[in-house]
Design a protein around this motif. Structure first.
Motif, PDB file in Angstrom:
ATOM      1  N   SER A 906      -7.113   3.576  -3.400  1.00 26.46           N
ATOM      2  CA  SER A 906      -5.758   3.039  -3.584  1.00 26.46           C
ATOM      3  C   SER A 906      -5.308   3.166  -5.027  1.00 26.46           C
ATOM      4  O   SER A 906      -4.125   3.251  -5.304  1.00 26.46           O
ATOM      5  CB  SER A 906      -5.716   1.577  -3.159  1.00 26.46           C
ATOM      6  OG  SER A 906      -6.569   0.833  -4.003  1.00 26.46           O
ATOM      7  N   PHE A 914      -1.457   2.656   1.531  1.00 25.64           N
ATOM      8  CA  PHE A 914      -0.433   1.853   2.215  1.00 25.64           C
ATOM      9  C   PHE A 914      -0.336   2.255   3.688  1.00 25.64           C
ATOM     10  O   PHE A 914      -0.364   1.412   4.586  1.00 25.64           O
ATOM     11  CB  PHE A 914       0.897   2.069   1.486  1.00 25.64           C
ATOM     12  CG  PHE A 914       2.100   1.571   2.225  1.00 25.64           C
ATOM     13  CD1 PHE A 914       2.266   0.217   2.470  1.00 25.64           C
ATOM     14  CD2 PHE A 914       3.077   2.453   2.657  1.00 25.64           C
ATOM     15  CE1 PHE A 914       3.389  -0.245   3.148  1.00 25.64           C
ATOM     16  CE2 PHE A 914       4.192   1.990   3.330  1.00 25.64           C
ATOM     17  CZ  PHE A 914       4.347   0.646   3.577  1.00 25.64           C
ATOM     18  N   CYS A 954      -7.736  -3.124  -2.966  1.00 20.93           N
ATOM     19  CA  CYS A 954      -6.298  -3.187  -2.683  1.00 20.93           C
ATOM     20  C   CYS A 954      -5.767  -4.600  -2.898  1.00 20.93           C
ATOM     21  O   CYS A 954      -4.675  -4.785  -3.428  1.00 20.93           O
ATOM     22  CB  CYS A 954      -6.021  -2.793  -1.239  1.00 20.93           C
ATOM     23  SG  CYS A 954      -6.204  -1.055  -0.973  1.00 20.93           S
ATOM     24  N   THR A 983       1.046  -2.912   0.656  1.00 22.11           N
ATOM     25  CA  THR A 983      -0.304  -2.694   1.204  1.00 22.11           C
ATOM     26  C   THR A 983      -1.017  -4.034   1.346  1.00 22.11           C
ATOM     27  O   THR A 983      -1.643  -4.317   2.370  1.00 22.11           O
ATOM     28  CB  THR A 983      -1.110  -1.782   0.256  1.00 22.11           C
ATOM     29  OG1 THR A 983      -0.317  -0.639  -0.060  1.00 22.11           O
ATOM     30  CG2 THR A 983      -2.396  -1.327   0.900  1.00 22.11           C
TER      31      THR A 983
END
Length: 1992
Positions: A906, A914, A954, A983
């Motif tokens: 990420s 995402f 994330c 996300t």
């Protein structure tokens, strides 16, 4: 450091620096409040670090020794007591690290310890590797801090708009650093730090881990270098360097080398730019206000040495390593000198300024423009820095503006060279070597430079001078509104340059000039200007017939040439069948022409891409027809490169929907992609052949990419449905098939000369698929086979392209397989962390794949539903199942795992992460897949760790930021931040969804719970403890905990409200789910102190996002409620106490006072408390301030104002578009609504409609805005409801489950008072939303209940009543206030809201209960004299009751109306409660106002008449399985109210007048006695639903009670009531007789009997008939018979109950229900005594009514004195003891005597028990605990219930039980004494008759005994009836003398001395208290007299 020698566990080389960076970042970039002060402290602390930048602490022998001994002696660690022993392994690592980085041993040790601490954040790395990261991270933090501090300075280039104080601080600090030689230090560091060298050192010591670690280390090192270089750059942007520093910088640049491709690297670029800014004086020309100050600070003007030193250094002939770089610096210096020469201060420097020309010449000789293009523009980071771009722009434009002669020279030179070239071409000789291409390079540089505009600056505008005034509204130029002013000189010069260069352009400059124009056309306004230029260039020569000789740079010329090419090449258009097709004659276009055409096409593409006007103007030009010509050229044989350019150009035209539609048709017509095969054609033609034969063999695919790009653009503008109609099956399908089968599927297997092109092809084609699927909405028509006629035959039509893609994705198709393998390859490539060609494109292709999967998952539900409904023969499988298939590459089912692995990347690929999170979230909705996923995710340990790390990374992402709704994506960083935030949102939603499914699920695995064992066995730890990895739970908690220690509260709630709300929701779900609750709450409580730290910041107030703030608080409060409940249950008092005081205290917390002060504080408080001045120091209770934060008002959107649409229809459409979203709110789908409305507008036909279209669209817009507003209102209301519910549950938990002693009673009442008054104030305000009322009403109900309980408990403990101020701790005034608010609330709900009023009625009942007197023990002492009672002062209860009534009456008719209306109809529960309220008010209403209202308004009659309607419902209740019990409860409530009404004489007579009894006579339910045995089987096991018999009793008993009350109340017209009730008895006679004969005497039966006998004793009297008036004799006879039967049954019942039956029944009760035997037994005893008393009373009344004298009296008992036998417990019939059958029906007189004896015995037993209980009550405190327990046992349900009760509670319960016992005994005593009295009376009357007045008949008179028997039988029926013949009973008229003698002797024996003494004692003990003193005595005396009489 050596002195203190304590180790800092945060690592001095990392922790403090990290903190420094956070402070700098917070102060400068995030502008946090109060940060200047913190920054000042940090800078003072870290000044040495900045001064000795990057210098490490030195090694020392002393430190080495200290560290060496740490394993034996231990070492001190800051902030921890004592020293800690460290393992050898750690120390040896520390020495390695110390050598590796050349740092002090202690610093190395600290780094390792910090590494150990931070390890959970870096899964898969050892502490040493983490230490390496921390070392470099510390360096980077320092460099970043330096750069940011320098950027915050005030200067000439930019400003950050910071406060003056902050700027002064940073400027002062950085100046000091600069004076200490910062520049040289920076330059040294930049040259010293080298990634390769560092890596070699690390490699040697095994300091590098996996690929990710290597990437992170190299990134940190590179970023540190970059930050250092940027610091210098930022400095020079703002203020120039000193002479020495400038020379040092030049010295450094002399040695710089270029990278392999000839460009500079980003660090050197920063330094070059620093020098360029250093030499920059162009700001002098801008007239800014601080220009003078800046000129003063310019060393060029103030230091002569500066100019001379720099000048000589740059004029120096010594060549640099990069001559191009030297040339750039010389050019910059030359331009600066030129500017200086024009300033007044420049006169002194004339010797230098003269040299500017020479310098410029040298620069040109050094190929300055070529180097600028290759070396500077070629660097990647150039385009990412706005100020690089601005500086280069000024360099280029200054050269053109300040040195026009040089430019002229260049042009002349170029013309000269062009002639030379032309000649040598003519003569075929070699080109001379002396050609210079400076002007070419300059033009190409300008073209390149302006064609990239990443910041949207449109700097190229300076080259365009607006000739015409701008009428175009689309152009918001820099001169808008000043069209008439002259443009600046520089602009005029630059625009002249563009125009003049185009005049008489030599051929050699043609392509560079076009490229320059292309660059200058980049931007919406620039494009417009260049379009005009090309238009005007051609226009002047329009008179020329050919139009060719015009300017070669004009539209005219260009399109004319294109047409000629087309004419020319079309002639050789080959026949597709000809064999030579593959080798066409290439006489068409030469290489030079090709380049020219390409350049012009690119220029055209740029212009029409930016300017829509140009697009339409060119396309609609009648002569040029560019689209047709280009499509024609595409069919000719020209090189693929040119075809690709043509396709790109067409794509640019296709951006306009108007052009796109016709472009589709032209494309189909020209058959670029062959969609129609001519009959007999052997092979394909068109682009398919080019791809398979030409491009594949060349291994280059420009044409295919161009075609994909064209389709991609066209698809976006419009998708034609009937494309190709008539020639083939219409539609887009052939194009899709080509893209899928010929481009996409073979792409991995083709050969590519340029490796990156592979991914370009994939990306281009996937983009088309993505767009097609994105715009596809499944429709029912897609699933129907439609036919179309084609050349006479029927063929099936094509489906929409999106449908086809969907079909391929929902099957195990090659397309899906390729997408999945692409994803697998993508993640594999990313895992290497190595750069490779086409990486960006691969990432883009992967992103398209992920989007395709996400869209398919999103649309598949509708798709499959429609497919099912259509019953088409298509086969599809859900995508989530296909994703579980086995991958051919790895042979494992790892598709979903591959998707999830993108989360791990990420940081580098936020968008892929995402999409990945979105897909996982969609898959998570399927419970059956979750289970398998957990297995897949945990199957491979290393993958499992990576996945967990990905999820955590994330969530931990620090760059995430909540964007606005519409999202301002212009700023790339903001866009990324928003994507990261989204996300996180998706991941939290994934967790929330999963937690609702059964275990094991993904959420449990991700949150760190056990998935292999039972969940509840999890033991959560902090990350790193016991090898526990950092899980999502840790990430969520650390997100929430940020800022909880500060006053402002958790940062997340402010910065990302929605995210915070979801985090709180996850935590709540974990606490609420039974499996996870235990571990979670333990962890939150012990490790985190989570709840306390968050609750103390309530309420969260976010003006911008009120909804989210409310939701955050809701989840937090719900969690707190669970915590309170759990800690209370587990008796964790201190935890509960902390939270309770946090939520409820109204004293400010004085945690921080020192000991000395607190004592003082206490004193003042107690004094002020005494004086009642303490209101000042109070703070608002936390719970109340949370309530304040919930705004009860809600602004509603006003109604739509519509001109065109029909309102009703629009509302219908809106409601059709509504759906329930994830949060459970009903909202309208705005996008769907928009589609529906736009379709409606588009469907309108006719000119009028077209004219009205803008207005219609405007109205559509207003409808949509309205709907968005409505959605917001709904969300807002539901958030408020949610928050209120949570608040209410928290309050209820606080009051109900927390130990009562945590909140003292007086506080508790005040708290409830505050809560009640606040709640009412909010809900009664004008604008309170009705939707919130029900919740408030519920809360009011609970609170009032608790208030009532609390006050009652307080009174039970004996406080309160004597208090002067009020009734309890809570003052009466407060109680009255509460009552008023409550009644206001009831009234304000008006007609609606009936259910809501149910709560309020409940509250009112609880409230009125407060003033009810508690039960007092009946001590049987003489009551006070009547006078004393009347004059006694009013007690607290009656006072409060009186005041309550006054308040209630002040509301008058309005309140009566509401309550009565609710009592009569509406919802069942509110009816019951309204009836109860009426009951309660009537009971205290002494004036009978409410009763009068009830009677007069007809509500009472309505209630009475409704009884008849209830009959049917009640009958249905007696079936074995009743439908609902509601009617029963309502009936009971009505009966209770009617009974209350009947208690006053007025009410009773009113009821009789309303015909109450008549209504009840008609009810048939009384006759439906259920069969008690039959339903034993059907019993409800829980015992909640009563058995049919019990239900019957619940109907019968209230009725009987009502009759009893009526009979008691109607004393005046007693006869009327009695007659009516008797009529009821007779109508239901059969039932009643069966009840009287009842075999099984259970508790219920006894209750029935006690009431029935009571009624019969008052009504079934002979006199009752006479009131009937004219009733015919037959009816009277019938009545008489019924009455006689009632009498007989009563007497036989007496014989049953007087004898042995009693004991047997009591025993039986104990056996049947041993648990609650004591109370049952008492109740049964009372009931039996009551029955006996009633029957004896009946006997007495009958005797009295028959005659006043004994001789005319009737006889009820036969003259036999023997007592009933059967004491052994067998049930013998009493008749068996009688002497002859003649008296078989009449019980003997012995029974009465027996009853008398038993009652006397019972009396003494009860009296004894009563005395004991009284004694216990008086000495309750001294009772032993065992006895207390025993007393409580009956009142507490459940085993071990008594154990859990506190001692206070126990003694209260015991007291209650004792009062109950005492009152029970008192009742029994009164009944016993009454039975004794009546028995004596009956005995006396009978004995008097038998012994004095009876004439015996001797059997000898009759010769036939049988006949006498027969006669007696005949007259038997009238036994006991009144006979006219003087009232003697015929049946008993045959009493023999022998019987009488026997009677007398038996009686004398039975009524002995002992009994007489006992009776007199009874009188002594009891009756003297009552009024009938000496009655017993007199009767005993008389009976004794009768029995002693001598025989006559």
């Amino acid at each position: 450091m050596a002195a203190q020698m304590a180790v800092n566990s945060g690592a001095s080389l990392w922790g403090p620096l990290k903190e420094l960076w956070e402070t700098v970042d917070g102060a400068v970039l995030r502008r946090q409040p109060e940060s200047v002060h913190l920054l000042d402290l940090q800078l003072k602390k870290h000044k040495p670090h900045f001064l000795s930048l990057y210098k490490n602490p030195p090694k020392s022998a002393e430190q080495r020794e200290k560290v060496r001994k740490a394993s034996t002696e231990g070492i001190a660690i800051q902030g921890q007591q004592g020293s800690r022993l460290l393992p050898e392994q750690l120390l040896s690592e520390a020495f390695i690290l110390s050598d590796l980085f050349d740092i002090g041993e202690l610093a190395a040790l600290e780094l390792l310890l910090a590494g150990e601490q931070q390890q959970p954040h870096f899964p898969g790395l050892t502490r040493g590797l983490v230490a390496v990261l921390l070392y470099w991270d510390g360096k980077l933090c320092l460099a970043n801090s330096l750069r940011t501090l320098i950027q915050s300075r005030h200067g000439k280039t930019f400003t950050l708009d910071l406060s003056g104080e902050l700027v002064a601080l940073t400027t002062r600090f950085t100046d000091e650093l600069m004076n200490h030689g910062l520049t040289k230090r920076l330059l040294t560091l930049v040259s010293e730090i080298n990634v390769t060298r560092e890596f070699e050192r690390l490699q040697k010591e095994r300091g590098l881990g996996n690929e990710k670690h290597r990437k992170e280390v190299s990134d940190l090192i590179k970023e540190s270098r970059q930050a250092l270089a940027d610091s210098l750059f930022s400095w020079t942007c703002q203020s120039p360097l000193s002479k020495d520093d400038t020379l040092a910088l030049i010295g450094h640049l002399e040695t710089v080398t270029a990278q392999a491709d000839g460009s500079l690297d980003s660090v050197n670029l920063a330094l070059v730019m620093a020098l360029l800014y250093c030499l920059d004086v162009s700001f002098v020309e801008q007239g800014t206000e601080d220009r003078e100050d800046l000129i003063q600070a310019l060393p060029m003007l103030t230091e002569r040495q500066y100019v001379s030193a720099v000048h000589s250094r740059l004029m120096d002939g010594q060549p640099w390593k990069l001559t191009g770089l030297q040339a750039v610096c010389r050019l910059a210096w030359a331009l600066s000198l030129r500017v200086l020469s024009q300033l007044p201060q420049g006169c002194a420097l004339v010797e230098f300024t003269e040299a500017d020309e020479a310098l410029a010449d040298q620069a040109l000789l050094g190929d300055v423009f070529l180097f600028m293009k290759e070396g500077i523009l070629g660097c990647e980071s150039f385009a990412q820095e706005e100020f690089y771009i601005r500086r280069l722009h000024s360099l280029i434009t200054d050269f053109l503006a300040l040195m026009p002669m040089k430019v002229k020279q260049l042009r002349n030179r170029a013309d000269e060279d062009a002639r030379v070239v032309h000649m040598s071409l003519q003569m075929d000789s070699e080109l001379p070597s002396s050609l210079r291409k400076d002007l070419d390079h300059l033009m190409i540089l300008i073209g390149e430079f302006y064609s990239k505009d990443s910041f949207g600056l449109e700097l190229g505008l300076e080259f365009w001078c607006p000739t015409e005034s701008l009428q175009h509204t689309s152009l918001q130029g820099s001169y808008l509104g000043m069209a008439l002013q002259r443009p600046p000189h520089k602009q005029v010069v630059l625009s002249k340059f563009v125009r003049q260069m185009g005049d008489l352009l030599p051929a050699t400059l043609y392509i560079p000039y076009l490229r320059m124009l292309k660059g200058l056309a980049n931007g919406p306004q620039c494009a417009h200007y260049s379009f005009s230029l090309l238009k005007t260039n051609g226009a002047t020569h329009s008179d020329n017939i050919q139009g060719v000789s015009g300017s070669p740079v004009s539209w005219e010329h260009f399109f004319h040439s294109l047409m000629l090419y087309h004419e020319n090449l079309r002639r050789d258009f080959p026949n597709p069948d000809a064999a030579h097709y593959r080798h066409p004659p290439l006489r068409g276009i030469t290489q030079r022409e090709l380049e020219g055409l390409t350049s012009f096409l690119q220029l055209l593409t740029t212009i029409i891409t930016w300017s829509e006007n140009a697009r339409l103007a060119l396309c609609e030009h009648p002569q040029w027809t560019p689209v047709v010509v280009m499509l024609g050229l595409l069919q000719c044989s020209i090189p693929p490169i040119l075809k690709a350019e043509l396709l790109h150009c067409l794509a640019a035209f296709g951006k306009s929907p108007e052009i796109a539609a016709s472009l589709w048709q032209s494309l189909e017509y020209t058959q670029i992609l062959q969609t129609v095969r001519a009959p007999g054609q052997r092979q394909a033609a068109g682009i398919e052949v080019e791809l398979s034969e030409i491009e594949s063999s060349c291994e280059e695919y420009p044409l295919t990419r161009g075609f994909c790009h064209l389709i991609s653009t066209l698809v976006e503008s419009s998708l034609p449905i009937n494309l190709g109609a008539g020639l083939r099956v219409p539609g887009f399908q052939p194009y899709l098939n080509f893209l899928r089968d010929s481009v996409f599927l073979p792409f991995p297997t083709r050969a590519y000369r340029r490796p990156a092109e592979k991914w370009e092809v994939a990306d281009a084609v996937l983009e088309v698929f993505h767009k097609l699927l994105r715009d596809y909405e499944p429709q029912p028509s897609d699933f129907v086979q439609e036919m179309v006629e084609l050349q006479g035959e029927q063929v099936t039509t094509h489906k929409p392209p999106g449908h086809s893609i969907m079909f391929h994705l929902l099957n195990d198709s090659p397309m899906l397989a390729l997408c999945l393998s692409l994803l697998e390859e993508g993640v594999r490539q990313l895992d290497t962390y190595a750069p490779f060609p086409g990486k960006k494109l691969l990432e883009s292709a992967v992103l398209h794949c992920l989007c395709l999967l996400d869209l398919a998952l999103q649309k598949e539900v509708v798709f499959m539903d429609l497919l099912r409904e259509s019953q088409a023969s298509m086969l599809v499988s859900p995508l989530e199942q296909l994703l579980q298939g086995v991958s051919p590459q790895t042979r494992r089912a790892d598709h979903i795992v591959n998707i999830a692995r993108y989360l791990y990347h990420s940081s580098s690929n936020p968008e892929a992460a995402f999409q990945s999170a979105k897909i996982l979230r969609r898959i998570a909705n399927y419970p059956n897949i979750q289970n398998r996923l957990v297995g897949d995710f945990t199957h491979d340990q290393s993958v499992s760790e990576k996945l967990m790390a990905g999820f955590v990374e994330c969530l931990d992402s620090e760059e995430a930021e909540e964007g606005t709704e519409n999202g301002d994506d212009s700023h790339p960083q903001k866009k990324v931040a928003r994507i990261r935030h989204e996300t996180q949102i998706h991941m939290l939603n994934l967790l929330i969804t999963s937690l609702e499914l059964k275990t094991p699920n993904l959420a449990l695995y991700l949150l760190g719970y056990e998935v292999k064992k039972t969940v509840s066995s999890t033991n959560l730890q902090d990350p790193g403890v016991l090898g526990c990895p950092r899980s999502c739970l840790h990430a969520i908690l650390s997100l929430l905990q940020r800022g909880t220690e500060k006053r402002s509260g958790p940062v997340l709630t402010q910065q990302a409200p929605h995210l915070a709300e979801l985090c709180y929701q996850v935590i709540y779900q974990l606490c609420a789910c039974p499996d996870t609750s235990g571990p979670t709450m333990r962890y939150l409580r012990t490790s985190q102190d989570f709840l306390f730290s968050h609750l103390q910041h309530l309420p969260f107030i976010l003006p911008s996002n009120q909804i989210a703030a409310l939701s955050q608080m809701s989840w937090l409060m719900k969690t707190a409620a669970i915590e309170l409940r759990v800690t209370s249950l587990n008796r964790q008092r201190s935890h509960t106490q902390r939270l309770v005081s946090l939520l409820l205290d109204d004293q400010p917390h004085t945690q921080h006072t020192a000991d000395g002060e607190s004592g003082m504080e206490e004193e003042t408080r107690s004094v002020s408390g005494f004086l009642h001045f303490d209101t000042v120091s109070k703070v608002r209770r936390k719970l109340l301030s949370v309530l304040d934060a919930i705004d009860f008002s809600q602004d509603m959107p006003e109604l739509l104002q519509l001109d065109f649409f029909e309102r009703a229809q629009i509302e219908q459409v809106i409601s059709n578009c509504e759906h329930v979203n994830e949060q459970g709110h009903t909202v309208c789908n705005v996008k769907l609504l928009h589609r529906v409305l736009v379709a409606e507008v588009n469907a309108l036909q006719g000119m009028a409609a077209i004219g009205q279209r803008p207005l219609l669209m405007e109205e559509v817009n207003s409808v949509l805005q309205q709907v968005v507003e409505r959605n917001r209102v709904r969300r807002s209301l539901s958030a408020k409801r949610h928050a209120l519910r949570s608040w209410r549950s928290l309050v209820e938990t606080l009051l109900t489950t927390c130990p009562a002693d945590l909140i003292p009673a007086d506080d508790r009442q005040l708290i409830i008072r505050d809560l009640l008054l606040d709640l009412h104030d909010k809900v009664l305000s004008e604008d309170a939303a009705g939707e919130l009322m029900p919740i408030v009403a519920g809360a009011v109900f609970t609170l009032t209940a608790h208030l009532s309980q609390s006050v009652l408990a307080e009174q039970q403990q004996g406080a309160g009543l004597e208090a002067s101020s009020g009734f309890a701790s809570i003052a009466n005034s407060a109680l009255h206030l509460i009552l008023r608010k409550l009644l206001d609330f009831i009234l304000c709900t008006g007609g609606g809201y009936q259910r809501l009023r149910a709560h309020l009625y409940g509250s009112l009942l609880y409230y009125l209960q407060i003033a009810q007197k508690p039960e007092e023990p009946d001590t049987l002492q003489t009551g006070k004299a009547m006078w004393e009672r009347l004059t006694a002062p009013e007690d607290g209860f009656s006072k409060l009751q009186r005041e309550n009534l006054a308040i209630i009456e002040s509301y008058g008719r309005a309140l009566m109306e509401v309550v009565c209306r609710d009592a009569c109809d509406g919802h069942e529960i509110s009816r019951m409660l309204a009836l109860a309220v009426l009951d309660r008010i009537l009971s205290i209403d002494r004036q009978n106002q409410w009763l009068v209202y009830l009677c007069n308004s007809g509500y009472l009659r309505s209630l009475v008449e409704s009884l008849r309607q209830d009959d049917a419902a009640l009958q249905s209740l007696l079936t074995p399985q009743p439908p609902l019990l509601k009617p029963l409860y309502i009936f009971e409530s009505k009966m209770a109210l009617l009974t209350r009404v009947a208690k006053t004489g007025q009410g009773a007579s009113e009821l009789l007048r309303c015909g109450l009894v008549a209504q009840l006579i008609e009810c048939q339910v009384f006759d439906m006695v259920p069969d008690s045995d039959a339903h034993r089987v059907m019993r409800d096991p829980s015992g909640f639903i009563p058995s049919p018999m019990d239900r019957y009793r619940q109907i019968l008993l209230p009725t009987l009670r009502l009759f009893q009350v009526i009979l008691t109340s109607t004393t005046m017209n007693h006869q009327q009531g009695a007659a009516q009730v008797l009529q009821w008895l007779i109508v239901h006679a059969d039932t009643i007789q069966s009840l009287l004969r009842c075999q099984e005497l259970s508790m219920g039966a006894l209750q029935e009997l006690s009431l029935l006998t009571g009624i019969i004793s008052k009504t079934a009297l002979p006199g009752a008939l006479e009131t009937g008036g004219e009733v015919n004799s037959a009816a009277i006879m019938e009545f008489q018979g019924h009455i006689n039967r009632f009498q007989r049954l009563c007497l036989s019942l007496l014989s049953r109950l007087a004898g042995s039956e009693q004991e047997r029944l009591l025993k039986q009760a104990e056996v049947s229900a041993p648990g609650d035997s004591a109370e049952r037994r008492e109740e049964m005893e009372v009931a039996m005594q009551q029955v006996r008393a009633n029957i004896m009373e009946y006997c007495q009344t009958l005797l009295l009514q028959s005659s006043a004298q004994a001789q005319f009296s009737i006889c009820l008992f036969s003259p036999s004195g023997s007592e009933p036998a059967g004491r052994d417990g067998g049930r013998t019939d009493l008749s068996s003891t009688l002497p002859s059958m003649a008296y078989s029906r009449a019980p003997s007189l012995g029974l009465v005597l027996y009853l008398l004896k038993n009652s006397a015995a019972d009396f003494f037993r009860f009296h004894q028990s009563h005395r004991q209980s009284l004694g216990k009550l008086q000495s309750l405190d001294q009772l032993p605990p065992e006895e207390l327990k025993e007393l409580c046992q009956g009142l507490v349900s459940g085993p071990g219930g008594v154990e859990k009760i506190s001692s206070v509670q126990r003694s209260l319960l015991a007291k209650r039980r004792l009062v109950q016992l005492i009152n029970n005994r008192a009742k029994l005593l009164s009944l016993c004494s009454y039975v004794i009295e009546t028995c004596l009376f009956v005995l006396w009357r009978h004995l008097e008759y038998y012994l004095l007045h009876c004439t015996p008949t001797d059997p000898k008179d009759s010769l036939m005994p049988g006949a006498s028997l027969y006669r007696s039988r005949l007259t038997d029926d009238s036994f006991g009836g009144l006979q006219a013949s003087g009232g003697r009973c015929l049946g008993l008229s045959r009493v023999s003398q022998q019987d009488l003698d026997l009677l007398k002797s038996d009686m004398a024996a039975g009524f002995g001395e002992a009994l007489q003494r006992k009776l007199l004692e009874v009188e002594g003990l009891y009756s003297q208290v009552r009024s009938r003193y000496t009655f017993i005595q007199a009767l005993v005396r008389r009976i004794r007299g009768l029995l002693r009489q001598p025989k006559s």
